[in-house]
Design an enzyme around this catalytic site. Structure first.
Site, PDB file in Angstrom:
ATOM      1  N   THR A 239      40.567  40.813  33.233  1.00 58.87           N
ATOM      2  CA  THR A 239      41.223  40.986  31.726  1.00 58.87           C
ATOM      3  C   THR A 239      41.344  39.485  30.693  1.00 58.87           C
ATOM      4  OG1 THR A 239      43.012  41.819  32.016  1.00 58.87           O
ATOM      5  CG2 THR A 239      40.864  43.708  31.491  1.00 58.87           C
TER       6      THR A 239
ATOM      7  N   ASN B 183      40.629  36.717  31.896  1.00 54.22           N
ATOM      8  CA  ASN B 183      39.428  35.877  32.144  1.00 54.22           C
ATOM      9  C   ASN B 183      39.006  35.653  30.418  1.00 54.22           C
ATOM     10  OD1 ASN B 183      40.636  35.201  34.771  1.00 54.22           O
ATOM     11  ND2 ASN B 183      38.915  36.162  35.596  1.00 54.22           N
TER      12      ASN B 183
ATOM     13  N   TYR C  27      42.685  40.665  48.354  1.00 57.78           N
ATOM     14  CA  TYR C  27      43.725  41.164  47.662  1.00 57.78           C
ATOM     15  C   TYR C  27      45.295  41.186  47.785  1.00 57.78           C
ATOM     16  CZ  TYR C  27      39.976  40.940  43.646  1.00 57.78           C
ATOM     17  OH  TYR C  27      39.083  41.139  42.821  1.00 57.78           O
ATOM     18  N   TRP C  28      45.877  40.758  47.273  1.00 62.86           N
ATOM     19  CA  TRP C  28      47.061  41.563  47.994  1.00 62.86           C
ATOM     20  C   TRP C  28      48.101  41.845  46.664  1.00 62.86           C
ATOM     21  CZ3 TRP C  28      45.050  37.334  49.431  1.00 62.86           C
ATOM     22  CH2 TRP C  28      45.185  37.065  50.942  1.00 62.86           C
TER      23      TRP C  28
ATOM     24  N   ASN D 122      33.342  47.070  35.345  1.00 67.06           N
ATOM     25  CA  ASN D 122      34.054  46.332  36.510  1.00 67.06           C
ATOM     26  C   ASN D 122      34.154  46.994  38.001  1.00 67.06           C
ATOM     27  OD1 ASN D 122      33.657  43.527  37.474  1.00 67.06           O
ATOM     28  ND2 ASN D 122      35.704  42.972  36.137  1.00 67.06           N
TER      29      ASN D 122
ATOM     30  N   ALA E 214      21.191  36.262  35.926  1.00 70.42           N
ATOM     31  CA  ALA E 214      20.773  34.912  35.294  1.00 70.42           C
ATOM     32  C   ALA E 214      19.463  35.943  34.572  1.00 70.42           C
ATOM     33  CB  ALA E 214      20.043  34.393  36.422  1.00 70.42           C
TER      34      ALA E 214
ATOM     35  N   ALA F 210      32.200  34.932  35.678  1.00 69.38           N
ATOM     36  CA  ALA F 210      31.204  35.071  34.971  1.00 69.38           C
ATOM     37  C   ALA F 210      30.330  36.116  33.979  1.00 69.38           C
ATOM     38  CB  ALA F 210      29.510  34.903  35.873  1.00 69.38           C
ATOM     39  N   GLY F 211      30.810  36.738  34.512  1.00 67.98           N
ATOM     40  CA  GLY F 211      31.325  37.983  33.341  1.00 67.98           C
ATOM     41  C   GLY F 211      32.450  38.423  32.108  1.00 67.98           C
ATOM     42  N   ASP F 212      32.973  38.008  32.716  1.00 70.82           N
ATOM     43  CA  ASP F 212      34.121  37.591  32.260  1.00 70.82           C
ATOM     44  C   ASP F 212      34.518  37.282  30.418  1.00 70.82           C
ATOM     45  OD1 ASP F 212      35.587  39.838  33.907  1.00 70.82           O
ATOM     46  OD2 ASP F 212      36.067  37.996  35.058  1.00 70.82           O
TER      47      ASP F 212
END
Length: 307
Positions: free
Chosen positions: A31, A33, A102-103, A166, A229, A256-258
């Protein structure tokens, strides 16, 4: 769209690989991004973009808030919680494709919707809210319900809600809960920004058109189905059309999507037609994937600004 823009979610410390086996520290999160690229494409004088989240009171949290503010994102809706900190993720690349470790167990952002008064204040005067399935995944069920109520209230007073599912299965306790909550996210949205392979895997959609039809049946009037693409499918009211992607040689597909979402929403805020908005989304994403990390220098997009 009138009023401020609010992007709701979690900003994290990003460790991105660089040459020599080292990592560069940055700040990113889906969010953030999208808010970043909206900021790059819209004049700060014309529209304020709030980041709605929570961080700790430690030095790393201070640095994060300072970073947001230094890049013209409004931080007054970032709560400071003394017993929490910020999450962290590490990017691993295989060619241009990325995976994440992730952490985030002590992430303050998990409590961003815990205080109803604070949440209401964060959305006061907002005309467009953006959130994601990750926003929903990190919240406890009661806080998630509280956020849905706040978003419905915003819609009732004429606001817009943009939602990208997402889909990240590792963040959810089970597949059924994930599917049910993502569906509720669609129900509260006025703009949906799914990615076809992810929705297809979760809901069994046979094509982007099926994805768009399923989401439209939930009451969403504006839908953009991203497909890597391949062209994006846009459904706006009774219209449906394909918008080709911009050819690029990707270096790192992180964000890319963000970034597509940031371009699309910035154009719609600037009153551009959905077809033009999707074309801008593709143009922004094509530049982002040719760089390392999620956030590119905003000045690299000066020629694409829409307002």
């Amino acid at each position: 769209m009138t009023g401020d823009i609010a992007s709701i979610g979690e900003c994290m410390v990003e460790l991105a690989p660089i040459e020599g086996g080292f990592y560069r520290r940055g700040f990113a999160g889906d969010t953030l991004n999208t808010a970043w690229y909206m900021r790059a494409l819209l004049s700060p004088a014309a529209r304020r973009i709030r980041y709605v989240s929570a961080v700790g009171t430690d030095g790393l949290s201070d640095s994060m808030v300072e970073f947001l503010a230094a890049n013209a994102l409004d931080t007054r809706s970032v709560a400071r919680l003394h017993d929490r900190t910020v999450g962290l993720y590490l990017i691993t690349l295989a060619g241009a494709e990325r995976s994440f470790t992730y952490w985030r167990s002590m992430s303050a952002a998990r409590l961003l919707a815990a205080d109803p008064g604070r949440l209401a204040a964060a959305l006061d005067g907002v005309g467009l809210v953006y959130l994601s399935g990750i926003t929903l995944a990190i919240l406890e069920p009661d806080d998630r319900s509280r956020l849905f109520v706040a978003l419905e209230a915003l819609r009732q007073r004429g606001g817009e809600v943009a939602f990208d599912p997402n889909i990240r299965p590792k963040l959810w306790s089970d597949r059924a809960t994930m599917a049910a909550v993502i569906t509720e996210g669609y129900r509260v949205a006025t703009i949906a920004l799914p990615t076809f392979p992810d929705d297809a895997e979760l809901y069994g959609d046979e094509s982007p058109a099926v994805t768009a039809s399923r989401i439209a049946a939930l009451g969403v009037g504006e839908i953009v189905v991203k497909n890597g693409a391949a062209p994006a499918l846009v459904r706006f009211g009774q219209q449906e059309f394909m918008v080709p992607a911009v050819e690029a040689q990707p270096v790192d597909t992180t964000g890319a999507g963000d970034s597509f979402n940031g371009g699309y929403l910035a154009a719609r805020i600037a009153c551009r037609e959905p077809s033009e908005a999707a074309a801008l989304g593709h143009a922004v994403a094509a530049r982002v994937i040719c760089l390392r990390g999620a956030l590119a220098d905003m000045e690299l997009f000066a020629d694409l600004r829409v307002g």
